[in-house]
Scaffold this motif. Structure first.
Motif, PDB file in Angstrom:
ATOM      1  N   ALA A 146       0.819  -1.216   0.000  1.00 46.78           N
ATOM      2  CA  ALA A 146       0.000   0.000   0.000  1.00 46.78           C
ATOM      3  C   ALA A 146       0.853   1.266   0.000  1.00 46.78           C
ATOM      4  CB  ALA A 146      -0.932   0.005   1.207  1.00 46.78           C
ATOM      5  N   GLU A 147       2.110   1.178   0.458  1.00 44.55           N
ATOM      6  CA  GLU A 147       2.996   2.339   0.490  1.00 44.55           C
ATOM      7  C   GLU A 147       3.528   2.680  -0.899  1.00 44.55           C
ATOM      8  OE1 GLU A 147       6.100   1.450   3.189  1.00 44.55           O
ATOM      9  OE2 GLU A 147       4.769   0.893   4.845  1.00 44.55           O
ATOM     10  N   ARG A 148       3.440   1.736  -1.849  1.00 48.62           N
ATOM     11  CA  ARG A 148       4.093   1.914  -3.141  1.00 48.62           C
ATOM     12  C   ARG A 148       3.110   2.090  -4.292  1.00 48.62           C
ATOM     13  NH1 ARG A 148       7.559  -1.884  -0.429  1.00 48.62           N
ATOM     14  NH2 ARG A 148       9.694  -1.024  -0.307  1.00 48.62           N
ATOM     15  N   VAL A 149       1.826   1.958  -4.028  1.00 52.02           N
ATOM     16  CA  VAL A 149       0.837   2.060  -5.100  1.00 52.02           C
ATOM     17  C   VAL A 149      -0.292   2.973  -4.650  1.00 52.02           C
ATOM     18  CG1 VAL A 149       1.390  -0.276  -5.897  1.00 52.02           C
ATOM     19  CG2 VAL A 149      -0.528   0.066  -4.326  1.00 52.02           C
ATOM     20  N   GLU A 150      -1.078   3.406  -5.637  1.00 51.05           N
ATOM     21  CA  GLU A 150      -2.302   4.129  -5.351  1.00 51.05           C
ATOM     22  C   GLU A 150      -3.413   3.529  -6.194  1.00 51.05           C
ATOM     23  OE1 GLU A 150      -1.985   8.208  -6.354  1.00 51.05           O
ATOM     24  OE2 GLU A 150      -1.460   7.870  -8.450  1.00 51.05           O
ATOM     25  N   MET A 151      -4.602   3.503  -5.620  1.00 50.08           N
ATOM     26  CA  MET A 151      -5.733   2.888  -6.313  1.00 50.08           C
ATOM     27  C   MET A 151      -6.201   3.782  -7.451  1.00 50.08           C
ATOM     28  SD  MET A 151      -5.894   0.084  -4.720  1.00 50.08           S
ATOM     29  CE  MET A 151      -7.299  -0.545  -5.653  1.00 50.08           C
ATOM     30  N   VAL A 212     -12.016 -12.284  -7.319  1.00 54.56           N
ATOM     31  CA  VAL A 212     -12.841 -11.081  -7.512  1.00 54.56           C
ATOM     32  C   VAL A 212     -11.908  -9.880  -7.599  1.00 54.56           C
ATOM     33  CG1 VAL A 212     -14.677  -9.653  -6.568  1.00 54.56           C
ATOM     34  CG2 VAL A 212     -14.727 -12.134  -6.214  1.00 54.56           C
ATOM     35  N   LEU A 213     -11.935  -9.174  -8.744  1.00 54.88           N
ATOM     36  CA  LEU A 213     -11.091  -8.005  -8.932  1.00 54.88           C
ATOM     37  C   LEU A 213     -11.710  -6.820  -8.199  1.00 54.88           C
ATOM     38  CD1 LEU A 213      -8.557  -6.860 -10.225  1.00 54.88           C
ATOM     39  CD2 LEU A 213      -9.886  -6.378 -12.286  1.00 54.88           C
ATOM     40  N   SER A 214     -11.151  -6.526  -6.999  1.00 54.36           N
ATOM     41  CA  SER A 214     -11.720  -5.454  -6.176  1.00 54.36           C
ATOM     42  C   SER A 214     -11.283  -4.072  -6.647  1.00 54.36           C
ATOM     43  CB  SER A 214     -11.309  -5.639  -4.712  1.00 54.36           C
ATOM     44  OG  SER A 214      -9.906  -5.464  -4.563  1.00 54.36           O
ATOM     45  N   GLY A 215     -10.184  -3.985  -7.386  1.00 52.46           N
ATOM     46  CA  GLY A 215      -9.725  -2.676  -7.843  1.00 52.46           C
ATOM     47  C   GLY A 215      -8.435  -2.800  -8.625  1.00 52.46           C
ATOM     48  N   THR A 216      -8.062  -1.700  -9.229  1.00 52.99           N
ATOM     49  CA  THR A 216      -6.800  -1.627  -9.968  1.00 52.99           C
ATOM     50  C   THR A 216      -5.945  -0.508  -9.384  1.00 52.99           C
ATOM     51  OG1 THR A 216      -7.758  -0.131 -11.611  1.00 52.99           O
ATOM     52  CG2 THR A 216      -7.830  -2.494 -12.102  1.00 52.99           C
ATOM     53  N   TYR A 217      -4.641  -0.659  -9.549  1.00 53.27           N
ATOM     54  CA  TYR A 217      -3.708   0.302  -8.964  1.00 53.27           C
ATOM     55  C   TYR A 217      -2.679   0.715 -10.007  1.00 53.27           C
ATOM     56  CZ  TYR A 217      -0.270  -3.482  -8.737  1.00 53.27           C
ATOM     57  OH  TYR A 217       0.602  -4.484  -9.070  1.00 53.27           O
ATOM     58  N   ARG A 218      -1.961   1.786  -9.678  1.00 52.54           N
ATOM     59  CA  ARG A 218      -0.787   2.159 -10.462  1.00 52.54           C
ATOM     60  C   ARG A 218       0.368   2.384  -9.499  1.00 52.54           C
ATOM     61  NH1 ARG A 218      -3.823   6.918 -12.157  1.00 52.54           N
ATOM     62  NH2 ARG A 218      -3.592   8.579 -10.606  1.00 52.54           N
ATOM     63  N   VAL A 219       1.577   2.256 -10.022  1.00 50.51           N
ATOM     64  CA  VAL A 219       2.797   2.361  -9.217  1.00 50.51           C
ATOM     65  C   VAL A 219       3.126   3.828  -8.974  1.00 50.51           C
ATOM     66  CG1 VAL A 219       5.262   1.879  -9.208  1.00 50.51           C
ATOM     67  CG2 VAL A 219       3.662   0.151 -10.056  1.00 50.51           C
ATOM     68  N   LEU A 220       3.452   4.159  -7.739  1.00 49.51           N
ATOM     69  CA  LEU A 220       3.803   5.539  -7.412  1.00 49.51           C
ATOM     70  C   LEU A 220       5.167   5.931  -7.969  1.00 49.51           C
ATOM     71  CD1 LEU A 220       2.570   5.758  -3.700  1.00 49.51           C
ATOM     72  CD2 LEU A 220       1.535   6.823  -5.709  1.00 49.51           C
ATOM     73  N   HIS A 229      12.728  -6.213  -8.356  1.00 52.91           N
ATOM     74  CA  HIS A 229      12.530  -7.576  -7.858  1.00 52.91           C
ATOM     75  C   HIS A 229      11.122  -8.076  -8.169  1.00 52.91           C
ATOM     76  CE1 HIS A 229      16.276  -7.830  -5.456  1.00 52.91           C
ATOM     77  NE2 HIS A 229      16.114  -6.518  -5.304  1.00 52.91           N
ATOM     78  N   GLU A 230      10.170  -7.190  -8.175  1.00 47.59           N
ATOM     79  CA  GLU A 230       8.763  -7.565  -8.390  1.00 47.59           C
ATOM     80  C   GLU A 230       8.297  -6.968  -9.720  1.00 47.59           C
ATOM     81  OE1 GLU A 230       7.177  -9.610  -6.160  1.00 47.59           O
ATOM     82  OE2 GLU A 230       9.200  -9.704  -5.305  1.00 47.59           O
ATOM     83  N   THR A 231       8.926  -7.384 -10.800  1.00 46.19           N
ATOM     84  CA  THR A 231       8.661  -6.763 -12.098  1.00 46.19           C
ATOM     85  C   THR A 231       7.216  -6.940 -12.540  1.00 46.19           C
ATOM     86  OG1 THR A 231       9.464  -8.791 -13.124  1.00 46.19           O
ATOM     87  CG2 THR A 231      11.041  -6.995 -12.874  1.00 46.19           C
ATOM     88  N   ASN A 232       6.598  -8.084 -12.245  1.00 47.82           N
ATOM     89  CA  ASN A 232       5.212  -8.302 -12.672  1.00 47.82           C
ATOM     90  C   ASN A 232       4.244  -7.377 -11.973  1.00 47.82           C
ATOM     91  OD1 ASN A 232       6.360 -10.327 -14.109  1.00 47.82           O
ATOM     92  ND2 ASN A 232       4.964 -11.930 -13.439  1.00 47.82           N
ATOM     93  N   GLY A 233       4.671  -6.818 -10.834  1.00 45.19           N
ATOM     94  CA  GLY A 233       3.787  -5.899 -10.137  1.00 45.19           C
ATOM     95  C   GLY A 233       3.774  -4.520 -10.739  1.00 45.19           C
ATOM     96  N   ALA A 234       4.826  -4.158 -11.491  1.00 44.69           N
ATOM     97  CA  ALA A 234       4.912  -2.832 -12.086  1.00 44.69           C
ATOM     98  C   ALA A 234       4.552  -2.825 -13.558  1.00 44.69           C
ATOM     99  CB  ALA A 234       6.329  -2.277 -11.912  1.00 44.69           C
ATOM    100  N   GLN A 235       4.550  -3.987 -14.196  1.00 41.20           N
ATOM    101  CA  GLN A 235       4.147  -4.103 -15.589  1.00 41.20           C
ATOM    102  C   GLN A 235       3.803  -5.558 -15.872  1.00 41.20           C
ATOM    103  OE1 GLN A 235       7.516  -2.856 -17.889  1.00 41.20           O
ATOM    104  NE2 GLN A 235       8.840  -4.477 -17.147  1.00 41.20           N
ATOM    105  N   PRO A 236       2.876  -5.817 -16.746  1.00 39.59           N
ATOM    106  CA  PRO A 236       2.536  -7.205 -17.042  1.00 39.59           C
ATOM    107  C   PRO A 236       3.694  -7.906 -17.722  1.00 39.59           C
ATOM    108  CG  PRO A 236       1.455  -5.730 -18.590  1.00 39.59           C
ATOM    109  CD  PRO A 236       2.089  -4.862 -17.551  1.00 39.59           C
ATOM    110  N   ARG A 237       3.813  -9.182 -17.440  1.00 38.06           N
ATOM    111  CA  ARG A 237       4.853  -9.964 -18.098  1.00 38.06           C
ATOM    112  C   ARG A 237       4.277 -10.506 -19.404  1.00 38.06           C
ATOM    113  NH1 ARG A 237       7.722 -15.521 -15.855  1.00 38.06           N
ATOM    114  NH2 ARG A 237       9.177 -15.768 -17.603  1.00 38.06           N
TER     115      ARG A 237
END
Length: 914
Positions: A146-151, A212-220, A229-237
């Motif tokens: 939650a510290e690194r993304v915003e909804m 259930v997709l509760s929401g979408t986020y973007r990287v701060l 380290h978490e590349t799939n979290g910042a862009q789709p593979r």
């Protein structure tokens, strides 16, 4: 009259010499205070410079383990959010405890540990309107996400609700449906054709599972090292496959306080990634060698994560899990440590010499103060002054001159460079401040109006024996060191070697000069030249060559020569490394390059020559004694030789021209050029080359490197493509070397070449050369070496001026007497020449040879490969710079020789004692 008044008047009468003493101490104090901190800053900047481009995956200290293994830290069954948070806390506590157990400087460079967990991908139904053939979602959790993304849309996921007692034990088919809320990167959701609120059914052995997709986020902050380290979290593979189609994997984050319950409910294996971010800025202040050793020690063993017992029904006692860390940072840090160590060794070698010159000049100037006061001191003592009190006054005068000046230099350096150093930072300045007092107290008190020469007496002989013995010890130590063996902090004897050898040369000059002066006087007194007779007699009876003056000249000239040679060696070594790597002005690699594209490149503006290189690996080279694997490179010999036209001879390029004009070789054998590592002499019989088919070959030459293609450490074979047409036809060229027209814009030509051959890797030799010479430690070395030449020259010149100033009263009285007898001014200039030139020329000649000798001896021992590539460089003697050094010494001698005759000396009056 009080002692204070006498001292004040005496110093005021010599205010010029006093000002010089104060100035020298101030400048020296500033230098010895600033240089160590400048060097430390350069070393720290070198660490930052070399590690700045290392990716977080390679830089950070990371480990991967299974979620089941980490559950041992809290074996209680996680059902409630509190149970999940307790397990996360147990992992975080043990991970942080491991970091605190690491010793500095590594601990200071490690940031707070990061822990993330993820499952394998779940295949999901194809989304409407999506072109993705293989869509998958991986479940993941991170307490700090939650510290690194915003909804962007929707809300964060809620923890899963799971009742382990559900199902009544009636088997997997009676387990209830399971819904898990997830949030997804907005770009991943778009690529997979998903929207907030979508329900995705996926397969599971235990539950009818719905995501259930509760929401979408973007990287701060996309540049945050976390996302490396978490590349799939910042862009789709995304994986493109011509046969299977497009595969896209998105990372779906589950609420962290329901993650362990989710895994328990699904029975799904998961892996946990743990890493400590490495702060490059924190590394700057540490010892790179120690840091590398700590990294190797930590990655070479299993590390225990230990959690304290209690709570959660897991039982008491400590529980531990073994994990293995990995990082490639140690290799990079080792390389930086080598560069810093080599730089420190060179700086120490260079600084010792000018520091010796500076101390010698300071001693000369202080002796000048004492020499001018000799008659007054003799009179004061003759009138009953206590020797102890007289020495006390002289010592206090020296401290009054030295300590305030040293404090000023220290203060200026501290204010300019920032933080105040500890006691080691101000100790050199204090030592310099005490030098005038030591020099004033060291000679015996004057008892008459004439001084006596003591440095060639019995005590001087004992000193010379000690100096020569020390020089022999140092020289034997230097000769016993293997080439390139001195690294790390270096050898103390090696550091003091230039100064000790300079002392030895100085005492030899002092012993040799009187013999030469007497021999010259014996010859000249038989001639008809009055100035030759008088000058040689003065050179024998009252020479200006003292230990300090000769040492200043010897050290100044030898340090200048050593610095010139070292600077040329480093520059040529860096230049050679760039040429070995690039081979030409532009090196283009990657795409296939055919003959038509090659012709288009050759026709571009700014291109002087171009050649392609095709590589076949492995190739088997068989001889009657053995068969070895090598890499075959195919070139157009004439074109490749044309590209290498500008490569300096020092690179050691293979003589490619030898491949030309050989025809088919003896008996139709294919002419080859081979690496020396293959141990095949030119003209060897029975050699065959196999690249699918075997052909007879003839070795025509051997060479160290193929610039831009292979270095001296590779086992390579070079052949003309025309000699192996079948192999060349089946092997596309993927390397292009381009030589530019002088003055052409390399970047513009490179852009035009890429436009012809397509996307490719481009290496610009000019940019590589600028980057190689622009590193912090090389800038430090360049500045230190250049500064040492200037400092040594100025200090040596200052010593000559001091010698002339010390001899001025005696010379003035002699010249005044000779003028009364009718001596012409031209003869007076010749007599002034005799005061300085003979011993300076002798000392400078010996120092010049010493500089060349020490350059060869010392540079061969230092490990300079960190700057110059894989090979230990040989000392380079730049003729222009060395000639300029010799001319500079000659001009300085001439200037100082005519200095006393610029102003007409005042004739002493009758009241003055000649």
């Amino acid at each position: 009259m009080t002692w204070w008044r006498l001292s004040r008047r005496a110093l005021a009468d010599q205010r010029g010499a006093v000002a010089l003493v104060v100035l020298v101490i101030t400048v020296l104090s500033l230098a010895v205070t600033a240089l160590p901190r400048i060097e430390a800053t350069a070393r720290a900047d070198q660490v930052r410079h070399r590690l700045a481009d290392v990716s977080p995956q390679l830089r950070d200290l990371s480990a991967v383990t299974s979620a089941d293994a980490l559950s041992a830290l809290d074996p209680s069954l996680p059902v409630t959010p509190e149970d999940n948070r307790r397990r996360w806390a147990a992992i975080a506590e043990s991970f942080e405890a491991t970091r605190t157990e690491v010793s500095p400087p590594l601990r200071d460079a490690l940031g707070a540990g990061e822990v993330t967990a993820t499952t394998d991908g779940y295949a999901i139904p194809l989304g409407p309107g999506s072109d993705v053939r293989l869509p998958t979602l991986s479940l993941a959790a991170d307490q700090r996400i939650a510290e690194r993304v915003e909804m962007v849309d929707g809300a964060p996921p809620a923890p899963v609700s799971w009742d382990p007692a559900a199902g009544g034990g009636g088997g997997a088919e009676e387990l209830p449906d399971l819904e898990i809320e997830v949030m997804l990167l907005d770009a991943s959701a778009d690529r997979l054709g998903l929207a907030t609120g979508d329900r995705i059914t996926v397969g599971n052995l235990y539950h009818d599972l719905t995501l259930v997709l509760s929401g979408t986020y973007r990287v701060l902050d996309p540049d945050d090292g976390y996302w490396a380290h978490e590349t799939n979290g910042a862009q789709p593979r995304v994986v493109e496959d011509l046969n299977l189609g497009t595969a896209v994997n998105g990372r779906a984050y589950v609420a962290s306080d329901g993650w362990w319950s989710t895994l328990a409910a699904l029975g799904q294996p998961a892996q946990v990634s743990l890493w400590y971010p490495v702060d490059v800025a924190a590394i700057r202040g540490g010892d790179p060698a120690l840091l590398a050793a700590q990294l190797r020690g930590l990655t070479a063993q299993q590390v225990e994560l230990t959690a304290s017992g209690g709570g959660g029904g897991g039982g008491g006692g400590e529980r531990s899990v073994s994990i293995g860390f990995a990082s490639e940072l140690a290799v990079r840090v080792d390389a930086v440590a080598g560069e810093n160590a080599a730089a420190s060794n060179i700086v120490a070698l260079v600084v010792v010499g000018p520091l010796g010159v500076a101390v010698a000049v300071l001693a000369l100037l202080t002796q000048l103060l004492l020499e001018r006061r000799r008659p007054a001191l003799a009179i004061v003592r003759a009138r009953g002054a206590s020797p102890a009190r007289l020495r006390t006054v002289l010592g206090l005068e020296g401290l009054l001159l030295g300590l305030p000046a040293a404090a000023v230099g220290w203060g200026v350096a501290t204010s300019l460079l920032g933080t105040s150093p500890g006691w080691r930072g101000w100790l050199p300045a204090v030592v310099l401040g005490v030098v005038p007092a030591v020099v004033l107290l060291s000679p015996p008190l004057p008892t008459g109006l004439r001084g006596r020469r003591r440095d060639l007496a019995v005590g001087g002989l004992a000193r010379d024996v000690v100096v020569l013995a020390a020089a022999g010890l140092v020289l034997s130590q230097v000769l016993s060191v293997a080439p390139g063996a001195v690294a790390g902090t270096g050898d103390p004897l090696l550091v003091v070697a230039p100064l000790v050898l300079a002392l030895a040369v100085t005492v030899l000059v002092l012993r040799l000069y009187p013999w030469l002066a007497r021999a010259a006087h014996t010859v000249l007194r038989r001639g008809r030249s009055l100035t030759g007779f008088l000058g040689s007699a003065r050179a024998v009876r009252d020479p200006g060559a003292t230990l300090t003056s000769v040492l200043a000249v010897v050290v100044g000239v030898s340090v200048a020569v050593f610095s010139v040679v070292t600077l040329a060696t480093l520059r040529e070594g860096v230049e050679r490394t760039v040429w070995v790597t690039s081979g030409s002005d532009l090196r283009i690699s990657g795409p296939r390059i055919d003959a038509a594209q090659l012709e288009q490149v050759r026709s571009l503006d700014g291109v002087a020559a171009a050649a392609t290189v095709a590589t076949v690996s492995p190739a088997i080279l068989s001889s009657p004694s053995a068969s070895v694997r090598a890499t075959l490179h195919l070139v157009d010999g004439a074109a490749y030789a044309d590209v290498l036209a500008d490569v300096p001879p020092s690179v050691g390029a293979a003589p490619v021209a030898d491949l030309l004009g050989d025809g088919g070789g003896a008996g139709g054998a294919v002419p080859l050029m081979v690496s020396p590592r293959l141990d095949l002499a030119p003209g060897a019989d029975g050699v065959r080359l196999s690249t699918g088919e075997s052909v007879d070959v003839r070795v025509v030459a051997s060479g160290n490197v193929l610039p831009g293609v292979a270095d001296a450490g590779a086992t390579w074979v070079l052949a003309d493509a025309a000699a192996l047409p079948d192999v060349a036809a089946s092997t596309p060229a993927r390397l292009l070397l381009v030589r530019l027209v002088p003055g052409a814009d390399g970047d513009a030509v490179a852009e035009a070449v890429v436009g012809v051959v397509g996307p490719a890797g481009v290496e610009n030799a000019a940019a590589a050369r600028e980057a190689a010479t622009g590193t912090p430690v090389l800038r430090l070395l360049t500045g230190t070496l250049a500064g040492s030449v200037v400092a040594a020259a100025l200090l040596a010149l200052g010593s000559l001026v001091a010698v002339q100033a010390a001899a001025a009263p005696r010379r003035a009285r002699m010249l005044a007497t000779l003028r009364l007898l009718g001596l012409r001014r031209s003869a007076q200039r010749s007599l002034a020449w005799w005061d300085l030139t003979p011993w300076v020329v002798l000392g400078a000649t010996a120092a010049y040879g010493l500089g060349l000798v020490t350059s060869h001896l010392l540079l061969r021992t230092l490990d300079l490969r960190a700057f110059t590539g894989a090979d230990q460089p040989q000392p380079v003697l730049p003729p222009v710079a060395l000639a300029a050094t010799a001319v500079g010494v000659l001009l300085a001698v001439v200037a100082c020789s005519i200095l006393p005759t610029i102003r007409r000396a005042r004739t002493p009056t009758a009241q003055e004692d000649p």
